[in-house]
Design a protein around this motif. Structure first.
Motif, PDB file in Angstrom:
ATOM      1  N   UNK A 247     -35.334  25.222   5.517  1.00 29.97           N
ATOM      2  CA  UNK A 247     -34.084  24.725   4.952  1.00 29.97           C
ATOM      3  C   UNK A 247     -33.033  24.479   6.033  1.00 29.97           C
ATOM      4  N   UNK A 248     -33.240  25.053   7.207  1.00 30.24           N
ATOM      5  CA  UNK A 248     -32.307  24.815   8.317  1.00 30.24           C
ATOM      6  C   UNK A 248     -32.249  23.325   8.647  1.00 30.24           C
ATOM      7  N   UNK A 249     -33.359  22.627   8.509  1.00 28.93           N
ATOM      8  CA  UNK A 249     -33.376  21.184   8.791  1.00 28.93           C
ATOM      9  C   UNK A 249     -32.405  20.454   7.870  1.00 28.93           C
ATOM     10  N   UNK A 250     -32.428  20.781   6.573  1.00 28.75           N
ATOM     11  CA  UNK A 250     -31.479  20.164   5.636  1.00 28.75           C
ATOM     12  C   UNK A 250     -30.045  20.535   6.000  1.00 28.75           C
ATOM     13  N   UNK A 251     -29.860  21.798   6.416  1.00 28.37           N
ATOM     14  CA  UNK A 251     -28.514  22.261   6.763  1.00 28.37           C
ATOM     15  C   UNK A 251     -27.941  21.481   7.940  1.00 28.37           C
ATOM     16  N   UNK A 252     -28.785  21.126   8.891  1.00 25.75           N
ATOM     17  CA  UNK A 252     -28.315  20.371  10.058  1.00 25.75           C
ATOM     18  C   UNK A 252     -28.115  18.908   9.699  1.00 25.75           C
ATOM     19  N   UNK A 253     -29.046  18.345   8.932  1.00 28.94           N
ATOM     20  CA  UNK A 253     -28.932  16.914   8.592  1.00 28.94           C
ATOM     21  C   UNK A 253     -27.677  16.614   7.775  1.00 28.94           C
ATOM     22  N   UNK A 254     -27.155  17.634   7.108  1.00 30.29           N
ATOM     23  CA  UNK A 254     -25.886  17.476   6.392  1.00 30.29           C
ATOM     24  C   UNK A 254     -24.775  17.025   7.344  1.00 30.29           C
ATOM     25  N   UNK A 255     -24.894  17.423   8.607  1.00 31.74           N
ATOM     26  CA  UNK A 255     -23.882  17.092   9.615  1.00 31.74           C
ATOM     27  C   UNK A 255     -24.295  15.906  10.489  1.00 31.74           C
ATOM     28  N   UNK A 256     -25.268  15.127  10.049  1.00 28.20           N
ATOM     29  CA  UNK A 256     -25.719  13.966  10.811  1.00 28.20           C
ATOM     30  C   UNK A 256     -25.689  12.700   9.967  1.00 28.20           C
TER      31      UNK A 256
ATOM     32  N   UNK B 245     -33.553   9.849  17.484  1.00 28.75           N
ATOM     33  CA  UNK B 245     -34.880  10.049  16.913  1.00 28.75           C
ATOM     34  C   UNK B 245     -34.935  11.345  16.126  1.00 28.75           C
ATOM     35  N   UNK B 246     -35.924  11.481  15.237  1.00 35.12           N
ATOM     36  CA  UNK B 246     -36.018  12.673  14.376  1.00 35.12           C
ATOM     37  C   UNK B 246     -36.305  13.936  15.181  1.00 35.12           C
ATOM     38  N   UNK B 247     -35.648  15.041  14.785  1.00 31.84           N
ATOM     39  CA  UNK B 247     -35.928  16.332  15.399  1.00 31.84           C
ATOM     40  C   UNK B 247     -35.242  16.597  16.717  1.00 31.84           C
ATOM     41  N   UNK B 248     -34.476  15.633  17.247  1.00 28.54           N
ATOM     42  CA  UNK B 248     -33.788  15.872  18.518  1.00 28.54           C
ATOM     43  C   UNK B 248     -32.741  16.961  18.327  1.00 28.54           C
ATOM     44  N   UNK B 249     -32.590  17.881  19.290  1.00 28.91           N
ATOM     45  CA  UNK B 249     -31.570  18.929  19.154  1.00 28.91           C
ATOM     46  C   UNK B 249     -30.201  18.320  18.865  1.00 28.91           C
ATOM     47  N   UNK B 250     -29.596  18.786  17.811  1.00 23.78           N
ATOM     48  CA  UNK B 250     -28.380  18.170  17.282  1.00 23.78           C
ATOM     49  C   UNK B 250     -27.275  18.047  18.325  1.00 23.78           C
ATOM     50  N   UNK B 251     -26.958  19.140  18.986  1.00 25.65           N
ATOM     51  CA  UNK B 251     -25.831  19.124  19.915  1.00 25.65           C
ATOM     52  C   UNK B 251     -26.097  18.259  21.142  1.00 25.65           C
ATOM     53  N   UNK B 252     -27.344  18.333  21.658  1.00 28.36           N
ATOM     54  CA  UNK B 252     -27.669  17.500  22.814  1.00 28.36           C
ATOM     55  C   UNK B 252     -27.757  16.025  22.423  1.00 28.36           C
ATOM     56  N   UNK B 253     -28.164  15.759  21.165  1.00 32.02           N
ATOM     57  CA  UNK B 253     -28.336  14.374  20.718  1.00 32.02           C
ATOM     58  C   UNK B 253     -26.999  13.659  20.571  1.00 32.02           C
TER      59      UNK B 253
ATOM     60  N   UNK C 273     -23.325  -0.308  12.191  1.00 28.39           N
ATOM     61  CA  UNK C 273     -23.256   0.091  13.600  1.00 28.39           C
ATOM     62  C   UNK C 273     -23.360   1.608  13.730  1.00 28.39           C
ATOM     63  N   UNK C 274     -22.640   2.323  12.879  1.00 24.34           N
ATOM     64  CA  UNK C 274     -22.725   3.793  12.896  1.00 24.34           C
ATOM     65  C   UNK C 274     -24.172   4.247  12.627  1.00 24.34           C
ATOM     66  N   UNK C 275     -24.796   3.651  11.624  1.00 27.65           N
ATOM     67  CA  UNK C 275     -26.166   4.038  11.280  1.00 27.65           C
ATOM     68  C   UNK C 275     -27.120   3.773  12.439  1.00 27.65           C
ATOM     69  N   UNK C 276     -26.937   2.656  13.128  1.00 33.69           N
ATOM     70  CA  UNK C 276     -27.789   2.339  14.283  1.00 33.69           C
ATOM     71  C   UNK C 276     -27.601   3.372  15.397  1.00 33.69           C
ATOM     72  N   UNK C 277     -26.373   3.753  15.647  1.00 30.28           N
ATOM     73  CA  UNK C 277     -26.103   4.733  16.703  1.00 30.28           C
ATOM     74  C   UNK C 277     -26.656   6.102  16.332  1.00 30.28           C
ATOM     75  N   UNK C 278     -26.526   6.476  15.049  1.00 24.34           N
ATOM     76  CA  UNK C 278     -27.003   7.790  14.621  1.00 24.34           C
ATOM     77  C   UNK C 278     -28.525   7.877  14.644  1.00 24.34           C
ATOM     78  N   UNK C 279     -29.205   6.729  14.613  1.00 25.16           N
ATOM     79  CA  UNK C 279     -30.675   6.740  14.659  1.00 25.16           C
ATOM     80  C   UNK C 279     -31.201   6.808  16.086  1.00 25.16           C
ATOM     81  N   UNK C 280     -30.321   6.661  17.071  1.00 27.18           N
ATOM     82  CA  UNK C 280     -30.763   6.585  18.461  1.00 27.18           C
ATOM     83  C   UNK C 280     -31.519   7.825  18.947  1.00 27.18           C
TER      84      UNK C 280
END
Length: 719
Positions: free
Chosen positions: A310-319, A350-358, A341-348
């Motif tokens: 469920x941590x994955x859902x918790x993080x994706x809430x902020x992405x 890739x899935x599973x990338x560490x949130x803060x570093x991404x 444009x925002x959606x394109x940038x947020x997809x850069x």
């Protein structure tokens, strides 16, 4: 350090009943060989010391050169420490092959003399396998095998085995006080004894098994599971190039800190100091202060791997990308940033990338999108990006949409905001949600650790974005400085042509700047990934705790050591069922069935205790009898029992289990059954075992406590 024995001095110290073993016909060849080993050791120590000194004096260098130098220093230091630590007792024993070749001497490390003659074969090499694996049913081509028992740098006993009738010639007969049998009943100390020389064939087969997939080592008390786990770690690092330190190395996970203290000397004694050793608590910063979960139902809910996921859902809430447009003003004109444009940038990232570093990748992609939309090729990219870094509205929008997150804050929100918990774990019922909420959401428990770990792994370092921005600014400044220097050099060239003008090339300028500014990041040595993980007392791990280890081992290469009958909360599945459920699929099970540690008298009573609760428990067969029968008495006799034992034994250790009021002494520990797991003592005083409770947990605690004894067990009950 064990002192080197001068070549003129015999390493054998055999007297009394063992004097017959000192017959020159039996030991002369060994004495001659040990003299050569002593000379070679002195030469090796001198040569290694010289090489180490030279490496330490050499320039540190940078990049790969510095790493290679550090690796060489680490390797030289480790080998030098091992040679100085043991001296002649590097040698474990010898084997004689049926083909008439010279005896092969087996060592903790390999050793070659100046002429290239092999004096000691590393115990992990294929040539040494018969020393551990040969049996009378399968002698593996041996005529005989000799094991040495070292004490204080001298051989106090040795044990000969013969595998053919011809093998008796020139060998001492097997006696009742052999090095192996005597070693089993030897006095214990605060650290695990060296047992490499007495590893048996069933244990060795498991130690040398391949590393692909998950190998389960299933065995009851005293079967040497911990010995196998530790020696297997050293063996795999030696034999499997896929597991080298540069490939990820090995992580060894033990059940608790007293266990880690107990086994701390084993791997260094085997020449391996690069294995990371820890408990599950150590994997998480909050682990040191975490307390047990008091509510069994809450513990059950948090033990599920689903809640960790469920941590994955918790993080994706902020992405979630913004849906509103944003006008970004620049010196070159206003630019419209749309929802697409925002959606394109947020997809850069890739899935599973560490949130803060991404977040740095998202920001960089936004800059690229904005520059492309500007459509002005005359705009210097670096100046454009520098301007955007200071745009307040753009930064505020990004901070709201992709904020930097701390793992503790994320998990705290789960336990304090019901709507957030329901959003992230929709399968939880209303009662479960209420049960998981708590007033002090940051009062961390052991059951919280898998979620905190998953959050930290998924989020990454919250300081990474700030470091990335600082590095980006520093690189930009360095690029400007380099460009100015290059322009000055080119301008001073009279011809304005030739090699100097190559400095204007962008690729060369990038090489001059790239990597010149350190990131400042410090790597967590337990974060992984690891090439192989060894887990001892694995029967206690919950599904959620297994996720902590799976995150750190992408190869799914595990050694899993445990005993289903010692699981405090029950273990009704098979190993295969449990491990497939948590995410492993290539699983092999090896069973150890011989109890080398626990006297038969103790095991007979312990077996009754565990079979009353678990009739199908895997109870191993003891191979030796104890010095005294199991004692029984009243709790009031506790101090008398301990005092009498201390007076009669000047060596060894004891443990009082089940009485927290007992104050420890240097030779007598006081532990709970849970913290005694994995340890062994000459005397165990079990106090009021009925107080451990009914059911599986109570029976397992009594069984574990009783089987810690290697010589004597006394059970004290209340009147």
């Amino acid at each position: 350090m064990t002192p080197l024995v001068p070549p003129a001095t015999s390493p054998f110290e055999l007297s009394g009943p063992l004097a017959a073993k000192a017959d020159p016909a039996l030991i002369a060849d060994d004495e001659q060989h040990f003299a050569a080993v002593a000379r070679s050791l002195e030469e090796a120590v001198a040569e290694l010391s010289g090489r180490l000194a030279a490496e330490l004096r050499s320039p540190g260098g940078a990049g790969r050169e510095a790493m290679d130098r550090d690796t060489r220093i680490h390797q030289l230091t480790g080998r030098l420490r091992a040679l100085r630590r043991f001296g002649l007792d590097l040698c474990l024993g010898r084997i004689v092959h049926a083909d008439g070749s010279e005896p092969v001497y087996i060592g903790r490390l390999g050793l070659t003399d100046a002429s290239g003659r092999r004096l000691l074969v590393d115990w992990r090499s294929p040539a040494a396998e018969p020393f551990f694996g040969a049996t009378h049913a399968d002698p593996m081509g041996l005529v005989s095998r000799r094991r040495y028992r070292w004490t204080g740098g001298r051989i106090g006993d040795y044990w000969d085995e013969v595998f053919t009738p011809d093998g008796l010639e020139g060998h001492a007969a097997l006696d009742d006080q052999s090095a192996f049998i005597a070693g089993l009943g030897g006095a214990r100390s605060a650290r695990m004894r060296d047992v490499l020389g007495t590893i048996q064939a069933d244990q060795d087969a498991v130690i040398r098994a391949g590393s692909r997939g998950a190998l389960v080592v299933d065995g009851g008390p005293g079967t040497g599971k911990t010995v196998v786990a530790l020696h297997r770690s050293a063996y795999l690092l030696y034999s499997d190039p896929r597991l080298g330190h540069r490939r990820g190395g090995v992580l060894f996970v033990g059940p608790h800190q007293p266990y880690l203290n107990y086994v701390a000397d084993v791997l260094p004694g085997l020449g391996e100091e690069g294995v990371q050793i820890c408990t599950l608590r150590d994997l998480v910063a909050e682990g040191a202060g975490a307390v047990p979960e008091t509510d069994p139902e809450v513990a059950r809910l948090k033990s599920s791997a689903d809640l960790v996921r469920a941590i994955e859902r918790a993080v994706r809430f902020y992405e979630e990308p913004p849906t509103d447009e944003l006008i970004v003003p620049t010196d070159w004109g206003d630019i419209r940033l749309t929802a697409d444009d925002w959606a394109e940038a947020f997809a850069a990232p890739g899935p599973g990338a560490p949130h803060n570093e991404a977040r740095a990748l998202v920001r960089a992609e936004l800059f690229t999108i904005l520059l492309d939309k500007l459509g002005n090729e005359d705009v210097p990219p670096e100046r454009f990006r520098a301007a955007l870094r200071h745009d307040r509205k753009l930064n505020e929008a990004l901070n709201r949409a992709w904020p930097l997150l701390e793992a503790g804050d994320l998990v705290e929100d789960l336990w304090s905001v019901p709507a957030y918990l329901r959003l992230c774990a929709p399968w939880l019922g209303p009662d479960d949600v209420q049960r998981l909420l708590r007033t002090d959401a940051r009062a961390w428990t052991v059951s919280d650790l898998p979620l905190l770990d998953a959050a930290r792994q998924r989020l990454g370092d919250p300081k990474s974005a700030a470091r990335s921005m600082r590095r980006e600014a520093a690189v930009a400044a360095e690029r400007e400085r380099t460009t100015a220097v290059i322009n000055s050099v080119v301008a001073s060239d009279d011809d304005g042509e030739g090699a100097v003008t190559m400095l204007l090339g962008q690729d060369l300028q990038d090489r001059l700047v790239d990597g010149s500014v350190p990131s400042g990041a410090v790597r967590d040595r337990l974060a992984g990934p690891f090439a192989h993980i060894v887990v001892d007392e694995a029967q206690e791990l919950t599904d959620a705790e297994w996720q902590m280890l799976l995150l750190r081992c992408p190869s799914r290469s595990f050694t899993i050591v445990g005993d289903r009958a010692q699981a405090r909360h029950g273990f009704t599945e098979s190993w295969e069922e449990r491990l497939r459920r948590i995410g492993l699929n290539r699983i092999e099970v090896a069973a150890l069935t011989i109890n080398y540690r626990t006297p038969a008298e103790v095991m007979a009573e312990a077996e009754q205790v565990i079979r009353a609760a678990l009739p199908d428990a895997n109870v191993p067969v003891s191979v030796r009898s104890g010095e005294v029968p199991v004692g029984h008495g009243s709790v009031a006799q506790r101090d008398t029992v301990i005092g009498d034992w201390l007076a009669a034994h000047t060596e060894g250790t004891a443990c009082v289990i089940g009485d927290p009021s007992f104050r420890e002494t240097p030779r007598v520990r006081s532990l709970t059954p849970e913290l005694a797991k994995g340890l062994e003592f000459d005397l165990v005083v079990l106090v009021d075992p009925d107080a451990f409770g009914d059911g599986i947990e109570g029976a397992v605690d009594r069984y574990v406590a009783m089987t810690r004894a290697t010589r004597q067990l006394t059970v004290l009950t209340r009147d």
